[in-house]
Motif scaffolding. Structure first.
Motif, PDB file in Angstrom:
ATOM      1  N   LEU A  62      18.718  67.163 -22.368  1.00  0.00           N
ATOM      2  CA  LEU A  62      17.521  66.557 -21.777  1.00  0.00           C
ATOM      3  C   LEU A  62      17.665  66.370 -20.271  1.00  0.00           C
ATOM      4  CD1 LEU A  62      16.478  63.881 -24.411  1.00  0.00           C
ATOM      5  CD2 LEU A  62      15.240  65.944 -23.780  1.00  0.00           C
ATOM      6  N   ALA A  63      18.870  66.106 -19.812  1.00  0.00           N
ATOM      7  CA  ALA A  63      19.092  65.908 -18.376  1.00  0.00           C
ATOM      8  C   ALA A  63      18.820  67.186 -17.598  1.00  0.00           C
ATOM      9  CB  ALA A  63      20.508  65.433 -18.134  1.00  0.00           C
ATOM     10  N   SER A  64      18.991  68.340 -18.230  1.00  0.00           N
ATOM     11  CA  SER A  64      18.778  69.604 -17.531  1.00  0.00           C
ATOM     12  C   SER A  64      17.323  70.066 -17.559  1.00  0.00           C
ATOM     13  CB  SER A  64      19.668  70.688 -18.143  1.00  0.00           C
ATOM     14  OG  SER A  64      19.243  70.979 -19.465  1.00  0.00           O
ATOM     15  N   VAL A  65      16.462  69.361 -18.269  1.00  0.00           N
ATOM     16  CA  VAL A  65      15.052  69.731 -18.353  1.00  0.00           C
ATOM     17  C   VAL A  65      14.302  69.123 -17.175  1.00  0.00           C
ATOM     18  CG1 VAL A  65      12.937  69.498 -19.731  1.00  0.00           C
ATOM     19  CG2 VAL A  65      15.123  69.859 -20.863  1.00  0.00           C
ATOM     20  N   SER A  67      11.452  67.410 -15.207  1.00  0.00           N
ATOM     21  CA  SER A  67      10.357  66.563 -15.675  1.00  0.00           C
ATOM     22  C   SER A  67       9.112  66.732 -14.829  1.00  0.00           C
ATOM     23  CB  SER A  67      10.798  65.099 -15.714  1.00  0.00           C
ATOM     24  OG  SER A  67      11.194  64.692 -14.432  1.00  0.00           O
ATOM     25  N   GLY A  68       9.228  66.946 -13.538  1.00  0.00           N
ATOM     26  CA  GLY A  68       8.101  67.275 -12.663  1.00  0.00           C
ATOM     27  C   GLY A  68       6.873  66.425 -12.837  1.00  0.00           C
TER      28      GLY A  68
END
Length: 113
Positions: A62-65, A67-68
């Motif tokens: 999730l940390a690598s996704v 979020s923008g």
């Protein structure tokens, strides 16, 4: 989700490998009927795995996704300035409607409903 929550509660209580009957017992203790198919699938997929490792792996993913979250608002404001005031007013009306709908989503429901 309720099955996973019961699984995690049992893990916190010291049961490192909860069975389907353990999870079912937790759910029934609070008046929730367990879905046997989903329960069996959850237990089979988590069997032999360390839940702490799975959580840390998932957190890393999730940390690598990206979020923008802020990028969309800036683009809408730029388009509204170029197009005039009418689209901006429509966007504000839509935002108000969405906020009202979102606030009513969980009204009257508990955590495990």
């Amino acid at each position: 989700m309720k099955h996973l929550a019961a699984y995690l509660l049992l893990g916190l209580g010291g049961n490192t490998s909860p069975s389907a009957s353990d999870i079912k017992g937790v759910l029934e203790s609070v008046g929730i009927e367990a879905d046997d198919d989903r329960l069996d699938k959850l237990v089979s997929e988590l069997e032999g795995k360390d839940i702490q490792e799975l959580i840390s792996e998932g957190s890393a993913k999730l940390a690598s996704v990206p979020s923008g979250g802020g990028g969309g608002g800036g683009a809408a404001a730029g388009g509204a300035a170029a197009g005039g005031d009418a689209p901006a007013e429509e966007a504000k009306a839509e935002e108000k409607e969405e906020e009202k709908e979102e606030s009513d989503d969980d009204m009257g429901f508990g955590l495990f409903d």
